[in-house]
Write a protein that holds these residues in place. Structure first.
Motif, PDB file in Angstrom:
ATOM      1  N   PHE A   1      29.038 -22.234 -60.752  1.00  0.00           N
ATOM      2  CA  PHE A   1      28.436 -20.908 -60.668  1.00  0.00           C
ATOM      3  C   PHE A   1      29.524 -19.902 -61.039  1.00  0.00           C
ATOM      4  O   PHE A   1      29.428 -19.188 -62.016  1.00  0.00           O
ATOM      5  CB  PHE A   1      27.902 -20.670 -59.256  1.00  0.00           C
ATOM      6  N   CYS A   2      30.583 -19.854 -60.257  1.00  0.00           N
ATOM      7  CA  CYS A   2      31.770 -19.064 -60.580  1.00  0.00           C
ATOM      8  C   CYS A   2      32.904 -19.598 -59.735  1.00  0.00           C
ATOM      9  O   CYS A   2      32.851 -19.537 -58.504  1.00  0.00           O
ATOM     10  CB  CYS A   2      31.542 -17.583 -60.305  1.00  0.00           C
ATOM     11  N   ALA A   3      33.930 -20.140 -60.379  1.00  0.00           N
ATOM     12  CA  ALA A   3      34.999 -20.843 -59.671  1.00  0.00           C
ATOM     13  C   ALA A   3      36.084 -19.918 -59.140  1.00  0.00           C
ATOM     14  O   ALA A   3      37.058 -20.393 -58.560  1.00  0.00           O
ATOM     15  CB  ALA A   3      35.619 -21.896 -60.581  1.00  0.00           C
ATOM     16  N   GLY A   4      35.936 -18.602 -59.326  1.00  0.00           N
ATOM     17  CA  GLY A   4      36.927 -17.681 -58.786  1.00  0.00           C
ATOM     18  C   GLY A   4      37.254 -16.563 -59.752  1.00  0.00           C
ATOM     19  O   GLY A   4      36.643 -16.437 -60.826  1.00  0.00           O
ATOM     20  N   GLY A   5      38.206 -15.745 -59.371  1.00  0.00           N
ATOM     21  CA  GLY A   5      38.654 -14.668 -60.240  1.00  0.00           C
ATOM     22  C   GLY A   5      39.725 -15.153 -61.203  1.00  0.00           C
ATOM     23  O   GLY A   5      40.392 -16.159 -60.961  1.00  0.00           O
ATOM     24  N   ASP A   6      39.886 -14.434 -62.284  1.00  0.00           N
ATOM     25  CA  ASP A   6      40.873 -14.802 -63.309  1.00  0.00           C
ATOM     26  C   ASP A   6      42.255 -14.305 -62.867  1.00  0.00           C
ATOM     27  O   ASP A   6      42.810 -13.355 -63.412  1.00  0.00           O
ATOM     28  CB  ASP A   6      40.482 -14.187 -64.645  1.00  0.00           C
ATOM     29  N   VAL A   7      42.815 -14.977 -61.842  1.00  0.00           N
ATOM     30  CA  VAL A   7      44.083 -14.521 -61.257  1.00  0.00           C
ATOM     31  C   VAL A   7      45.260 -14.747 -62.198  1.00  0.00           C
ATOM     32  O   VAL A   7      46.281 -14.062 -62.091  1.00  0.00           O
ATOM     33  CB  VAL A   7      44.345 -15.214 -59.903  1.00  0.00           C
ATOM     34  N   LYS A   8      45.147 -15.695 -63.108  1.00  0.00           N
ATOM     35  CA  LYS A   8      46.235 -15.916 -64.059  1.00  0.00           C
ATOM     36  C   LYS A   8      46.465 -14.663 -64.901  1.00  0.00           C
ATOM     37  O   LYS A   8      47.613 -14.283 -65.171  1.00  0.00           O
ATOM     38  CB  LYS A   8      45.923 -17.112 -64.957  1.00  0.00           C
TER      39      LYS A   8
ATOM     40  N   ASP B   1      19.282  -1.734 -52.839  1.00  0.00           N
ATOM     41  CA  ASP B   1      17.916  -1.600 -52.340  1.00  0.00           C
ATOM     42  C   ASP B   1      17.055  -2.771 -52.804  1.00  0.00           C
ATOM     43  O   ASP B   1      16.223  -3.283 -52.059  1.00  0.00           O
ATOM     44  CB  ASP B   1      17.292  -0.285 -52.830  1.00  0.00           C
ATOM     45  N   LYS B   2      17.253  -3.190 -54.039  1.00  0.00           N
ATOM     46  CA  LYS B   2      16.449  -4.268 -54.615  1.00  0.00           C
ATOM     47  C   LYS B   2      16.860  -5.624 -54.051  1.00  0.00           C
ATOM     48  O   LYS B   2      18.044  -5.866 -53.777  1.00  0.00           O
ATOM     49  CB  LYS B   2      16.627  -4.300 -56.144  1.00  0.00           C
ATOM     50  N   PRO B   3      15.932  -6.535 -53.918  1.00  0.00           N
ATOM     51  CA  PRO B   3      16.295  -7.904 -53.523  1.00  0.00           C
ATOM     52  C   PRO B   3      17.199  -8.529 -54.574  1.00  0.00           C
ATOM     53  O   PRO B   3      16.971  -8.377 -55.777  1.00  0.00           O
ATOM     54  CB  PRO B   3      14.935  -8.620 -53.466  1.00  0.00           C
ATOM     55  N   PHE B   4      18.236  -9.199 -54.118  1.00  0.00           N
ATOM     56  CA  PHE B   4      19.215  -9.836 -55.003  1.00  0.00           C
ATOM     57  C   PHE B   4      19.310 -11.301 -54.603  1.00  0.00           C
ATOM     58  O   PHE B   4      19.568 -11.619 -53.438  1.00  0.00           O
ATOM     59  CB  PHE B   4      20.575  -9.149 -54.843  1.00  0.00           C
ATOM     60  N   VAL B   5      19.092 -12.196 -55.567  1.00  0.00           N
ATOM     61  CA  VAL B   5      19.087 -13.634 -55.311  1.00  0.00           C
ATOM     62  C   VAL B   5      20.183 -14.285 -56.130  1.00  0.00           C
ATOM     63  O   VAL B   5      20.198 -14.188 -57.361  1.00  0.00           O
ATOM     64  CB  VAL B   5      17.731 -14.272 -55.674  1.00  0.00           C
ATOM     65  N   ALA B   6      21.111 -14.960 -55.470  1.00  0.00           N
ATOM     66  CA  ALA B   6      22.210 -15.647 -56.153  1.00  0.00           C
ATOM     67  C   ALA B   6      21.959 -17.145 -56.131  1.00  0.00           C
ATOM     68  O   ALA B   6      21.786 -17.726 -55.055  1.00  0.00           O
ATOM     69  CB  ALA B   6      23.535 -15.318 -55.492  1.00  0.00           C
ATOM     70  N   PHE B   7      21.934 -17.775 -57.302  1.00  0.00           N
ATOM     71  CA  PHE B   7      21.804 -19.231 -57.416  1.00  0.00           C
ATOM     72  C   PHE B   7      23.205 -19.834 -57.420  1.00  0.00           C
ATOM     73  O   PHE B   7      23.869 -19.890 -58.454  1.00  0.00           O
ATOM     74  CB  PHE B   7      21.077 -19.612 -58.705  1.00  0.00           C
ATOM     75  N   MET B   8      23.659 -20.299 -56.276  1.00  0.00           N
ATOM     76  CA  MET B   8      25.021 -20.843 -56.138  1.00  0.00           C
ATOM     77  C   MET B   8      25.035 -22.312 -56.557  1.00  0.00           C
ATOM     78  O   MET B   8      25.422 -23.194 -55.801  1.00  0.00           O
ATOM     79  CB  MET B   8      25.484 -20.679 -54.691  1.00  0.00           C
ATOM     80  N   ASP B   9      24.642 -22.568 -57.774  1.00  0.00           N
ATOM     81  CA  ASP B   9      24.445 -23.925 -58.280  1.00  0.00           C
ATOM     82  C   ASP B   9      25.718 -24.419 -58.960  1.00  0.00           C
ATOM     83  O   ASP B   9      25.922 -24.212 -60.149  1.00  0.00           O
ATOM     84  CB  ASP B   9      23.265 -23.933 -59.260  1.00  0.00           C
ATOM     85  N   GLY B  10      26.591 -25.067 -58.202  1.00  0.00           N
ATOM     86  CA  GLY B  10      27.858 -25.536 -58.742  1.00  0.00           C
ATOM     87  C   GLY B  10      29.022 -24.968 -57.942  1.00  0.00           C
ATOM     88  O   GLY B  10      28.856 -24.470 -56.826  1.00  0.00           O
ATOM     89  N   ILE B  11      30.218 -25.026 -58.521  1.00  0.00           N
ATOM     90  CA  ILE B  11      31.417 -24.542 -57.836  1.00  0.00           C
ATOM     91  C   ILE B  11      31.288 -23.050 -57.566  1.00  0.00           C
ATOM     92  O   ILE B  11      31.053 -22.254 -58.480  1.00  0.00           O
ATOM     93  CB  ILE B  11      32.664 -24.823 -58.686  1.00  0.00           C
ATOM     94  N   THR B  12      31.438 -22.668 -56.315  1.00  0.00           N
ATOM     95  CA  THR B  12      31.333 -21.266 -55.899  1.00  0.00           C
ATOM     96  C   THR B  12      32.540 -20.962 -55.025  1.00  0.00           C
ATOM     97  O   THR B  12      32.555 -21.291 -53.842  1.00  0.00           O
ATOM     98  CB  THR B  12      30.035 -21.011 -55.126  1.00  0.00           C
ATOM     99  N   MET B  13      33.548 -20.361 -55.625  1.00  0.00           N
ATOM    100  CA  MET B  13      34.794 -20.123 -54.905  1.00  0.00           C
ATOM    101  C   MET B  13      35.328 -18.728 -55.205  1.00  0.00           C
ATOM    102  O   MET B  13      35.048 -18.154 -56.262  1.00  0.00           O
ATOM    103  CB  MET B  13      35.848 -21.168 -55.283  1.00  0.00           C
ATOM    104  N   GLY B  14      36.107 -18.182 -54.264  1.00  0.00           N
ATOM    105  CA  GLY B  14      36.798 -16.928 -54.488  1.00  0.00           C
ATOM    106  C   GLY B  14      35.902 -15.833 -55.017  1.00  0.00           C
ATOM    107  O   GLY B  14      34.981 -15.378 -54.345  1.00  0.00           O
ATOM    108  N   GLY B  15      36.191 -15.384 -56.241  1.00  0.00           N
ATOM    109  CA  GLY B  15      35.410 -14.315 -56.851  1.00  0.00           C
ATOM    110  C   GLY B  15      33.929 -14.643 -56.958  1.00  0.00           C
ATOM    111  O   GLY B  15      33.086 -13.737 -56.905  1.00  0.00           O
ATOM    112  N   GLY B  16      33.594 -15.914 -57.102  1.00  0.00           N
ATOM    113  CA  GLY B  16      32.186 -16.315 -57.140  1.00  0.00           C
ATOM    114  C   GLY B  16      31.510 -16.129 -55.794  1.00  0.00           C
ATOM    115  O   GLY B  16      30.318 -15.829 -55.710  1.00  0.00           O
TER     116      GLY B  16
END
Length: 493
Positions: free
Chosen positions: A111-118, A154-169
């Motif tokens: 999904f999102c493995a983190g922030g681009d800290v490099k 205000d709007k409904p927000f749905v996150a599909f955490m399908d896969g690696i979800t770390m840090g920034g994700g």
């Protein structure tokens, strides 16, 4: 059968407010081949959207969809992606045509493995002045603004955490009212491994997890997988990955932006927990986590771990802690203890202050360079816990004034998540029912079944409630002498 009947009735009632359609009943006989009533309308690209943008924008009927589109780097979040999403999110939040916002990702792994800290560290190693129009601090400023915006939409927000979800994700998903985990979800806040600290609102959500689970996850960087992400309260729903396209279709066809309607639609796609599944942070492990990680000093936590009877687990945990930067360990623990008593806006502001301190003086640059660039063991400075005092940590990282202040995009704030009712009940909610502090729950001496029934009714039959409540009751309660009711055990040794 009772569960299916209940769902069928509920789906019909919701559909009568939105779309008149056949109810969806997920069971062992359901498959894509007999799901013809689900729309498979192709996504429509928003005009002007670059075909290879790092975040794609799509619209489908009443839904608006963000698609993270850097699969080759596990959708790692960078400043370009943040700037891509923020103005569009603000526009969709104001649009009457938008009923629900969905965030998902391209690629099979993350999904999102983190922030681009490099990239951040690369800039930080250069001059502190502007480099190429981008200051190292700027990424964190705009990332935190986006995180807070998601938390206060205000709007409904749905996150599909399908896969690696770390840090920034995690920052893109955990503050949303609806967070969908799948069997592919791998959650972690691993910042401490690189000499940093849990940011993106970690001081808020980690400090509000059951018992000391958040402290444990923050200080060890431990991972949770699949349904455990749901059972821990990080996700609000657990949906098998193969059902996500059908869920997206269903959400897109809803004509309401009522959060209750969105929640009921997601519930129609969730999966029953496996009968033989054992929650990795439950039972005796959970009791040990609460005993050991309740301390206010890192040294105290390690001392408690040394006294644990489960030597295998405690030794492994101690070894993990001792590999971390002493500075990061002490800052992380202090951050969580402070964050527990702060509103969400103040948590982000505290973290922004910490970012400035870490870019100025910490093990962050060394950790990223060693582990992500040079592929070697980092050399922490100081290298031992005893070489830096809690008083030094407090004065430099928390009490000293910062040069830059975080300006959020709106002033909304809260002490607890406003949509927590869509997740499993927390341990604190269960405690309040057992002790009679919840007025509408009934008598003080409720039986186990009465407590389970109360929460099933309160959460409208939500799958997973029974398992969560029973796990907590088995661990934290005992039967009242001579009665059928339960009492809460204040201290478990």
């Amino acid at each position: 059968m009772q569960r299916l009947a209940y769902r069928s009735q509920r789906t019909f009632l919701i559909s009568s407010k939105t779309l008149i359609r056949k109810p969806i009943l997920w069971n062992s006989r359901f498959s894509a081949q007999n799901s013809k009533h689900i729309s498979s309308v192709n996504l429509q690209t928003v005009p002007g959207d670059p075909p290879q943008a790092d975040v794609l924008h799509k619209r489908k009927f009443g839904s608006r969809v963000f698609i993270l589109n850097r699969p080759n780097v596990l959708n790692a979040l960078d400043l370009s992606m943040v700037r891509n999403m923020t103005p569009q999110l603000q526009a969709w939040n104001e649009s009457d045509l938008c009923k629900v916002i969905i965030l998902k990702a391209n690629g099979k792994k993350a999904f999102c493995a983190g922030g681009d800290v490099k990239r951040v560290v690369e800039l930080a190693k250069r001059e502190k002045s502007v480099v190429g129009g981008i200051r190292p601090l700027q990424f964190f400023e705009e990332e935190f603004q986006l995180n807070h915006l998601i938390a206060t939409l205000d709007k409904p927000f749905v996150a599909f955490m399908d896969g690696i979800t770390m840090g920034g994700g995690v920052g893109l998903s955990v503050h949303a009212p609806f967070r969908v985990a799948t069997e592919k979800t791998a959650f972690a806040m691993p910042e401490i491994n690189i000499g940093y600290f849990p940011d993106v609102g970690g001081s808020f959500f980690l400090s509000r997890m059951d018992g000391e689970v958040g402290t444990y996850l923050a200080m060890t960087g431990a991972r949770l997988f699949g349904i455990d992400v749901f059972l821990s309260g990080i996700a609000t729903h657990y949906v098998p990955s193969q059902r996500l396209p059908y869920l997206e279709d269903r959400l897109s066809e809803l004509e309401s932006d009522d959060h209750e309607v969105i929640n009921a639609a997601i519930e129609d796609f969730v999966s029953e927990p496996e009968h033989n599944h054992i929650y990795s942070l439950g039972g005796v492990i959970r009791e040990a986590i609460d005993r050991c990680f309740k301390g206010n000093t890192v040294e105290g936590i390690i001392d408690a771990l040394n006294k644990e009877e489960n030597k295998t687990w405690s030794k492994e945990t101690i070894n993990t802690l001792l590999k971390m930067s002493p500075t990061s360990l002490k800052v992380t623990l202090r951050e969580l203890r402070k964050g527990k008593h702060m509103v969400i806006t103040d948590c982000f502001k505290m973290e922004y202050k910490l970012v400035q301190r870490f870019l100025e003086k910490s093990d962050f640059i060394e950790g990223v360079t060693a582990l992500l660039v040079d592929k070697r063991e980092p050399q922490w400075n100081p290298s031992k816990l005893g070489d830096i005092s809690d008083n030094e940590i407090e004065k430099f990282y928390f009490e000293s004034s910062e040069k830059h202040h975080l300006n959020l995009l709106n002033k909304r704030s809260f002490e607890n998540y406003p949509y927590s009712r869509f997740a499993l009940p927390t341990e604190e909610e269960i405690r309040r029912v057992v002790t009679g502090e919840t007025p509408d729950a009934g008598s003080v001496s409720m039986t186990q079944q009465e407590i389970v029934d109360y929460f099933l009714k309160d959460r409208k039959g939500k799958i997973g409630v029974r398992e969560k409540v029973l796990e907590v009751l088995n661990r934290k309660t005992a039967q009242i002498d001579g009665q059928e009711g339960l009492k809460w055990l204040m201290n478990i040794k």
